[in-house]
Design a protein around this motif. Structure first.
Motif, PDB file in Angstrom:
ATOM      1  N   PRO A  31       0.807  -1.226   0.000  1.00  0.00           N
ATOM      2  CA  PRO A  31       0.000   0.000   0.000  1.00  0.00           C
ATOM      3  C   PRO A  31       0.837   1.273   0.000  1.00  0.00           C
ATOM      4  CG  PRO A  31      -0.091  -1.091   2.141  1.00  0.00           C
ATOM      5  CD  PRO A  31       0.583  -2.042   1.204  1.00  0.00           C
ATOM      6  N   ARG A  32       2.101   1.168   0.364  1.00  0.00           N
ATOM      7  CA  ARG A  32       2.963   2.356   0.348  1.00  0.00           C
ATOM      8  C   ARG A  32       3.180   2.885  -1.061  1.00  0.00           C
ATOM      9  NH1 ARG A  32       7.982  -0.075   3.518  1.00  0.00           N
ATOM     10  NH2 ARG A  32       7.500  -1.693   1.987  1.00  0.00           N
ATOM     11  N   LEU A  33       2.900   2.064  -2.060  1.00  0.00           N
ATOM     12  CA  LEU A  33       3.085   2.482  -3.452  1.00  0.00           C
ATOM     13  C   LEU A  33       1.831   3.141  -4.029  1.00  0.00           C
ATOM     14  CD1 LEU A  33       4.995  -0.655  -4.803  1.00  0.00           C
ATOM     15  CD2 LEU A  33       5.944   1.470  -3.867  1.00  0.00           C
ATOM     16  N   VAL A  34       0.776   3.219  -3.245  1.00  0.00           N
ATOM     17  CA  VAL A  34      -0.495   3.790  -3.702  1.00  0.00           C
ATOM     18  C   VAL A  34      -0.452   5.313  -3.606  1.00  0.00           C
ATOM     19  CG1 VAL A  34      -2.943   4.028  -3.128  1.00  0.00           C
ATOM     20  CG2 VAL A  34      -1.866   1.765  -3.116  1.00  0.00           C
ATOM     21  N   SER A  35      -0.828   5.970  -4.690  1.00  0.00           N
ATOM     22  CA  SER A  35      -0.870   7.435  -4.654  1.00  0.00           C
ATOM     23  C   SER A  35      -2.138   8.006  -5.277  1.00  0.00           C
ATOM     24  CB  SER A  35       0.364   8.016  -5.360  1.00  0.00           C
ATOM     25  OG  SER A  35       0.420   7.576  -6.715  1.00  0.00           O
ATOM     26  N   SER A  73      -6.460   7.182  -6.738  1.00  0.00           N
ATOM     27  CA  SER A  73      -7.635   6.330  -6.558  1.00  0.00           C
ATOM     28  C   SER A  73      -7.523   5.059  -7.397  1.00  0.00           C
ATOM     29  CB  SER A  73      -8.906   7.100  -6.943  1.00  0.00           C
ATOM     30  OG  SER A  73      -9.113   8.189  -6.082  1.00  0.00           O
ATOM     31  N   ALA A  74      -6.979   5.192  -8.593  1.00  0.00           N
ATOM     32  CA  ALA A  74      -6.804   4.019  -9.459  1.00  0.00           C
ATOM     33  C   ALA A  74      -5.810   3.040  -8.839  1.00  0.00           C
ATOM     34  CB  ALA A  74      -6.321   4.459 -10.844  1.00  0.00           C
ATOM     35  N   ASP A  75      -4.739   3.583  -8.242  1.00  0.00           N
ATOM     36  CA  ASP A  75      -3.768   2.724  -7.555  1.00  0.00           C
ATOM     37  C   ASP A  75      -4.439   1.968  -6.413  1.00  0.00           C
ATOM     38  OD1 ASP A  75      -1.741   3.702  -9.169  1.00  0.00           O
ATOM     39  OD2 ASP A  75      -1.001   5.136  -7.679  1.00  0.00           O
ATOM     40  N   LEU A  76      -5.263   2.669  -5.648  1.00  0.00           N
ATOM     41  CA  LEU A  76      -5.925   2.062  -4.493  1.00  0.00           C
ATOM     42  C   LEU A  76      -6.872   0.950  -4.926  1.00  0.00           C
ATOM     43  CD1 LEU A  76      -6.523   2.009  -1.471  1.00  0.00           C
ATOM     44  CD2 LEU A  76      -8.224   3.819  -1.842  1.00  0.00           C
ATOM     45  N   SER A  77      -7.639   1.212  -5.962  1.00  0.00           N
ATOM     46  CA  SER A  77      -8.566   0.204  -6.469  1.00  0.00           C
ATOM     47  C   SER A  77      -7.819  -1.044  -6.923  1.00  0.00           C
ATOM     48  CB  SER A  77      -9.381   0.774  -7.627  1.00  0.00           C
ATOM     49  OG  SER A  77     -10.254  -0.199  -8.158  1.00  0.00           O
ATOM     50  N   ARG A  78      -6.737  -0.841  -7.649  1.00  0.00           N
ATOM     51  CA  ARG A  78      -5.946  -1.972  -8.137  1.00  0.00           C
ATOM     52  C   ARG A  78      -5.314  -2.738  -6.977  1.00  0.00           C
ATOM     53  NH1 ARG A  78      -3.655   0.573 -11.714  1.00  0.00           N
ATOM     54  NH2 ARG A  78      -1.876   1.368 -10.532  1.00  0.00           N
ATOM     55  N   ALA A  79      -4.802  -2.029  -5.976  1.00  0.00           N
ATOM     56  CA  ALA A  79      -4.172  -2.681  -4.837  1.00  0.00           C
ATOM     57  C   ALA A  79      -5.186  -3.510  -4.038  1.00  0.00           C
ATOM     58  CB  ALA A  79      -3.517  -1.637  -3.930  1.00  0.00           C
ATOM     59  N   SER A  83      -1.246   1.179   7.373  1.00  0.00           N
ATOM     60  CA  SER A  83      -0.575   1.483   6.106  1.00  0.00           C
ATOM     61  C   SER A  83      -1.593   1.608   4.981  1.00  0.00           C
ATOM     62  CB  SER A  83       0.452   0.389   5.789  1.00  0.00           C
ATOM     63  OG  SER A  83       1.154   0.691   4.602  1.00  0.00           O
ATOM     64  N   TRP A  84      -2.592   0.729   4.984  1.00  0.00           N
ATOM     65  CA  TRP A  84      -3.646   0.798   3.978  1.00  0.00           C
ATOM     66  C   TRP A  84      -4.496   2.069   4.134  1.00  0.00           C
ATOM     67  CZ3 TRP A  84      -4.654  -1.810  -0.411  1.00  0.00           C
ATOM     68  CH2 TRP A  84      -3.982  -3.014  -0.634  1.00  0.00           C
ATOM     69  N   ALA A 125      -3.519   4.887   5.422  1.00  0.00           N
ATOM     70  CA  ALA A 125      -2.681   6.005   4.985  1.00  0.00           C
ATOM     71  C   ALA A 125      -2.673   6.089   3.461  1.00  0.00           C
ATOM     72  CB  ALA A 125      -1.262   5.833   5.521  1.00  0.00           C
ATOM     73  N   ALA A 126      -2.633   4.927   2.812  1.00  0.00           N
ATOM     74  CA  ALA A 126      -2.678   4.886   1.346  1.00  0.00           C
ATOM     75  C   ALA A 126      -3.997   5.466   0.838  1.00  0.00           C
ATOM     76  CB  ALA A 126      -2.517   3.446   0.862  1.00  0.00           C
ATOM     77  N   ALA A 127      -5.099   5.110   1.500  1.00  0.00           N
ATOM     78  CA  ALA A 127      -6.410   5.631   1.091  1.00  0.00           C
ATOM     79  C   ALA A 127      -6.467   7.146   1.268  1.00  0.00           C
ATOM     80  CB  ALA A 127      -7.509   4.962   1.898  1.00  0.00           C
ATOM     81  N   SER A 128      -5.894   7.637   2.361  1.00  0.00           N
ATOM     82  CA  SER A 128      -5.883   9.086   2.592  1.00  0.00           C
ATOM     83  C   SER A 128      -5.126   9.809   1.482  1.00  0.00           C
ATOM     84  CB  SER A 128      -5.239   9.387   3.950  1.00  0.00           C
ATOM     85  OG  SER A 128      -5.996   8.831   4.999  1.00  0.00           O
ATOM     86  N   ARG A 129      -3.989   9.259   1.075  1.00  0.00           N
ATOM     87  CA  ARG A 129      -3.216   9.866  -0.023  1.00  0.00           C
ATOM     88  C   ARG A 129      -4.005   9.832  -1.317  1.00  0.00           C
ATOM     89  NH1 ARG A 129       0.769   6.560   2.031  1.00  0.00           N
ATOM     90  NH2 ARG A 129       0.595   5.129   0.261  1.00  0.00           N
ATOM     91  N   ALA A 130      -4.593   8.668  -1.593  1.00  0.00           N
ATOM     92  CA  ALA A 130      -5.274   8.484  -2.869  1.00  0.00           C
ATOM     93  C   ALA A 130      -6.526   9.346  -2.990  1.00  0.00           C
ATOM     94  CB  ALA A 130      -5.635   7.006  -3.047  1.00  0.00           C
ATOM     95  N   LEU A 131      -7.224   9.523  -1.853  1.00  0.00           N
ATOM     96  CA  LEU A 131      -8.520  10.210  -1.892  1.00  0.00           C
ATOM     97  C   LEU A 131      -8.425  11.696  -1.567  1.00  0.00           C
ATOM     98  CD1 LEU A 131     -10.636   7.473  -0.062  1.00  0.00           C
ATOM     99  CD2 LEU A 131     -10.359   7.810  -2.528  1.00  0.00           C
ATOM    100  N   LYS A 132      -7.233  12.158  -1.276  1.00  0.00           N
ATOM    101  CA  LYS A 132      -7.063  13.547  -0.875  1.00  0.00           C
ATOM    102  C   LYS A 132      -7.592  14.514  -1.917  1.00  0.00           C
ATOM    103  CE  LYS A 132      -3.599  16.679   1.061  1.00  0.00           C
ATOM    104  NZ  LYS A 132      -2.169  16.825   1.463  1.00  0.00           N
ATOM    105  N   HIS A 133      -7.380  14.195  -3.179  1.00  0.00           N
ATOM    106  CA  HIS A 133      -7.815  15.090  -4.265  1.00  0.00           C
ATOM    107  C   HIS A 133      -8.984  14.486  -5.050  1.00  0.00           C
ATOM    108  CE1 HIS A 133      -4.306  17.484  -3.367  1.00  0.00           C
ATOM    109  NE2 HIS A 133      -3.520  16.434  -3.555  1.00  0.00           N
TER     110      HIS A 133
END
Length: 243
Positions: A111-115, A117-123, A186-187, A189-197
């Motif tokens: 999940p650290r590689l998620v940045s 929404s598409a990354d999060l969905s794929r992960a 960690s997951w 945190a990944a969601a927060s990054r991905a959904l921030k914008h």
């Protein structure tokens, strides 16, 4: 005396290991498939139980749960040095990975590689694969009432939607065998990054994702044994709902 069982199909080693384990439980219990089916009121059927231990295919997790439960007495559970349900779960996941995971998925997603929404969905989809492709119905039964409806889970797995809120995301991840608090954090945190914008109305309150660690169980110092106990508890709750 019934006819001898056919040898376990060893075409896929991980699948064969699961079949060997199930046959071992059956042998220790001294039961026939017919007796097991009667004990479970015919659900699953004798043929389904026999096929589960054949090695020709990977049974559903629900079938494995019934198989293990049918062959274990209360005394057997108490005397066993390791919980057979936990062992069955690990073997089942390995067998599902071996037969269903795409060639490019060799480890759990990071999940650290998620940045995005598409990354999060794929992960999330890859984590579902890594957990052995549990069905939406199985995942719903592993979760609390209303936390993870099968219809919603199906859409997350397909990549059509993301979890509606942190509580649903945590339920999805736990059903996909993400149980350690640090991993769940960690997951999140990944969601927060991905959904921030992300401008989707259902996810505009980014603060709920940032504060979501408060929803997590206190598992910071969890040992392997404690995680095993958590898994056993989850399987027992699943059996209670099915009863």
């Amino acid at each position: 005396m019934g006819r001898p069982e056919k040898p376990v199909d060893r075409t896929v080693p991980a699948r064969a290991k699961l079949a060997d384990f199930l046959r071992g439980l059956k042998a220790d219990a001294g039961m026939t498939y017919e007796q097991m089916a009667k004990k479970t009121n015919g659900l699953p059927s004798k043929a389904t139980l026999e096929r589960a231990a054949s090695g020709t295919s990977v049974p559903t997790w629900d079938t494995v749960v019934v198989f293990v439960t049918a062959t274990m007495t209360a005394n057997g559970w108490l005397m066993s040095t390791s919980d057979p349900m936990i062992r069955a779960r690990k073997l089942w996941i390995c067998a599902r990975r071996a037969t269903r995971a795409p060639y490019y998925l060799h480890k759990a997603p990071d999940p650290r590689l998620v940045s995005t929404s598409a990354d999060l969905s794929r992960a999330l989809r890859h984590q579902h694969i890594w957990a052995g492709y549990p069905t939406p119905g199985e995942m719903e039964r592993m979760s609390g009432p209303g936390e993870l409806p099968a219809s919603t889970t199906r859409r997350i797995i397909k990549g059509d939607i993301l979890p509606i809120d942190p509580k649903q995301a945590i339920a999805f991840l736990k059903a996909c065998d993400v149980l350690v608090r640090a991993d769940l954090e960690s997951w999140l945190a990944a969601a927060s990054r991905a959904l921030k914008h992300d401008s989707a109305p259902s996810r505009t309150n980014i603060n709920q994702w940032i504060r979501a660690h408060n929803l997590l169980p206190e598992l910071d110092d969890t040992r392997e044994e404690e995680l095993d106990e958590l898994l056993v508890y989850r399987e027992k709750k699943e059996l209670e709902r099915a009863a």
